[in-house]
Design a protein around this motif. Structure first.
Motif, PDB file in Angstrom:
ATOM      1  N   SER A   1       0.840  -1.191   0.000  1.00  0.00           N
ATOM      2  CA  SER A   1       0.000   0.000   0.000  1.00  0.00           C
ATOM      3  C   SER A   1       0.878   1.244   0.000  1.00  0.00           C
ATOM      4  O   SER A   1       2.070   1.189   0.305  1.00  0.00           O
ATOM      5  N   ARG A   2       0.282   2.380  -0.331  1.00  0.00           N
ATOM      6  CA  ARG A   2       1.047   3.628  -0.422  1.00  0.00           C
ATOM      7  C   ARG A   2       1.710   3.992   0.901  1.00  0.00           C
ATOM      8  O   ARG A   2       2.810   4.564   0.920  1.00  0.00           O
ATOM      9  N   ASP A   3       1.059   3.691   2.027  1.00  0.00           N
ATOM     10  CA  ASP A   3       1.644   4.025   3.320  1.00  0.00           C
ATOM     11  C   ASP A   3       2.586   2.938   3.827  1.00  0.00           C
ATOM     12  O   ASP A   3       3.122   3.036   4.928  1.00  0.00           O
TER      13      ASP A   3
ATOM     14  N   GLN B   1      -1.462   3.381  -9.317  1.00  0.00           N
ATOM     15  CA  GLN B   1      -0.686   4.554  -8.930  1.00  0.00           C
ATOM     16  C   GLN B   1      -1.281   5.259  -7.710  1.00  0.00           C
ATOM     17  O   GLN B   1      -0.547   5.717  -6.836  1.00  0.00           O
ATOM     18  N   ASP B   2      -2.606   5.340  -7.618  1.00  0.00           N
ATOM     19  CA  ASP B   2      -3.231   6.006  -6.482  1.00  0.00           C
ATOM     20  C   ASP B   2      -3.419   5.089  -5.286  1.00  0.00           C
ATOM     21  O   ASP B   2      -3.928   5.518  -4.234  1.00  0.00           O
ATOM     22  N   GLY B   3      -3.023   3.830  -5.417  1.00  0.00           N
ATOM     23  CA  GLY B   3      -3.093   2.895  -4.303  1.00  0.00           C
ATOM     24  C   GLY B   3      -4.472   2.362  -3.989  1.00  0.00           C
ATOM     25  O   GLY B   3      -4.656   1.645  -3.001  1.00  0.00           O
ATOM     26  N   LYS B   4      -5.457   2.645  -4.840  1.00  0.00           N
ATOM     27  CA  LYS B   4      -6.830   2.241  -4.541  1.00  0.00           C
ATOM     28  C   LYS B   4      -7.223   0.898  -5.144  1.00  0.00           C
ATOM     29  O   LYS B   4      -8.218   0.298  -4.729  1.00  0.00           O
TER      30      LYS B   4
ATOM     31  N   ASN C   1      -2.937   5.339 -13.303  1.00  0.00           N
ATOM     32  CA  ASN C   1      -3.862   4.263 -12.926  1.00  0.00           C
ATOM     33  C   ASN C   1      -4.081   3.291 -14.085  1.00  0.00           C
ATOM     34  O   ASN C   1      -5.200   2.929 -14.437  1.00  0.00           O
TER      35      ASN C   1
ATOM     36  N   ALA D   1       7.000   0.144  -2.207  1.00  0.00           N
ATOM     37  CA  ALA D   1       5.735   0.879  -2.251  1.00  0.00           C
ATOM     38  C   ALA D   1       5.835   2.136  -3.094  1.00  0.00           C
ATOM     39  O   ALA D   1       4.820   2.631  -3.612  1.00  0.00           O
ATOM     40  N   HIS D   2       7.038   2.654  -3.260  1.00  0.00           N
ATOM     41  CA  HIS D   2       7.204   3.949  -3.932  1.00  0.00           C
ATOM     42  C   HIS D   2       7.949   3.814  -5.264  1.00  0.00           C
ATOM     43  O   HIS D   2       8.515   4.788  -5.753  1.00  0.00           O
TER      44      HIS D   2
END
Length: 394
Positions: A76-78, A118-121, A164, A389-390
């Motif tokens: 995940s992004r975090d 890209q937006d992690g969703k 995305n 993640a990045h």
């Protein structure tokens, strides 16, 4: 004076509340960053180790992830949640801070990898059975899109691209598909046909511009420039094995482990005991490096000075290190039987290696090649640190 007393009461209450919050979070094991964390796949037991790559130790084990005989993961992004893709079609969401399996769904019968948008969703999974790509909400793991492939073709080389977008290759049909989710949950699909025979894996360049699929059925690779899609797919390294006797392929190389260092790229040649060296500006071959066996991963050490290579059976007890400037092997190591995967710490001072057949993960310094640690693991394979993640394509 009354105002001061009132503010003092508020301040005291605020501090007390903060202390309670910190205490509660600490009891859940949440007061730490995730930047030096990761997971190690334990392929035989359906479990992952949550690890700390600063202290070089295991934090906890998470069980119940199913068949991990060929597993991969994204974050995940975090960098709190790992999404693990199992061979049995399982998609698992793991909270690495709490050391818990949040949710697991069986989304197919035989899956081979995945990617996160890209937006992690969105989390996408490519499937051998029933073929096609399925896409899930990253928070809930509820399926939001089911994209079948032509006649149930196996899908491979699934990668995230900017905007995305997911890119994927079709093994049976020799195609590349672009799945564009930028406008919502019904993707715009662009199909690039007749790219070559049996694309077996693919990579996307670190800047997200080029998607390159390896071809198992013929010598060569198929390249798509995502900045100039109208030009279509072009062939690179065509007939790189011409005039040479083909060797049996014991294990397919992983193109996601390709290496970019300076102006050069290093790719494993299918079924050959060599790395192909390309000029990254022209995509033309500029050299070959004979190596110990059939390479599986060719990975650039952060900083780009060295390339680390591991090999398929029966020579999978060996690691070789290549100097990029000299284009020659400077170190051969024998960590043990079944060296399946390597992962560098984010800035490259150490490298972790899974030694499957000896049930451990070894840790080496990259400047001295000295072994500095080892952790016990049951049949370890993939190692995935949270700095992924990045990064595009990882």
């Amino acid at each position: 004076m009354k105002l001061f007393k009132h503010l003092k009461k508020i301040s005291t209450a605020g501090l007390f509340g903060s202390a309670l919050l910190l205490s509660a979070c600490a009891s859940d094991g949440l007061i730490r960053g995730t930047g030096d964390m990761g997971i190690v796949i334990e392929r035989a037991t359906g479990s992952v180790l949550v690890v700390d790559n600063t202290k070089d130790e295991t934090i906890t084990r998470v069980n119940g992830l199913g068949d991990l005989s060929h597993a991969s993961a994204v974050y995940s992004r975090d960098a709190r949640y790992a999404y693990v893709f199992g061979r049995d079609g399982g998609l698992s969401k793991v909270d690495i801070l709490k050391g818990e399996l949040v949710k697991r769904v069986i989304q197919g019968g035989n899956s081979i990898g995945g990617a996160i948008s890209q937006d992690g969703k969105l989390v996408a999974v490519s499937n051998y059975e029933p073929g096609g790509v399925r896409v899930f909400d990253a928070k809930t793991l509820e399926m939001v899109a089911d994209i079948p492939a032509n006649d149930g073709s196996k899908t491979v080389g699934l990668a995230d691209a900017p905007g995305n977008v997911f890119m994927v290759s079709l093994w049976d049909d020799g195609e590349i598909w672009k799945l564009d989710f930028s406008k919502g949950l019904t993707p715009a699909i662009t199909k690039f046909k007749d790219i070559g025979t049996n694309p077996y894996d693919a990579l996307i360049s670190p800047d997200g511009r080029y998607y390159v699929a390896g071809l198992f059925g013929e010598d060569g690779l198929a390249k798509l420039d995502l900045w100039n899609e109208a030009k279509g797919v072009t062939r690179i390294l065509d007939h790189y094995g011409k005039g040479e006797q083909k060797l049996p392929v014991y294990k397919m190389p992983h193109l996601e482990g390709w290496a970019v260092a300076g102006d050069l790229m290093f790719l494993p040649a299918v079924g050959r005991h060599e790395l192909l060296v390309l000029d990254k500006n022209t995509w033309k071959e500029v050299g070959r490096i004979p190596v110990h066996g059939q390479p599986i991963f060719a990975m650039a050490q952060p900083g780009g000075k060295y390339i680390w290579v591991n090999f398929s059976v029966p020579k999978n007890d060996t690691i070789q290190v290549i100097d990029v400037q000299q284009l020659k092997i400077i170190k051969t190591m024998k960590p043990g039987k079944g060296v399946l995967h390597m992962e560098f710490t984010p800035r490259g001072e150490k490298v972790w290696m899974s030694v499957r057949d000896e049930n451990r993960v070894d840790i080496y310094r990259t400047d001295s090649f000295e072994k500095v640690g080892s952790i016990e693991a049951t049949k370890p394979s993939g190692i995935f640190f949270t700095d992924r993640a990045h990064k595009i394509g990882l």
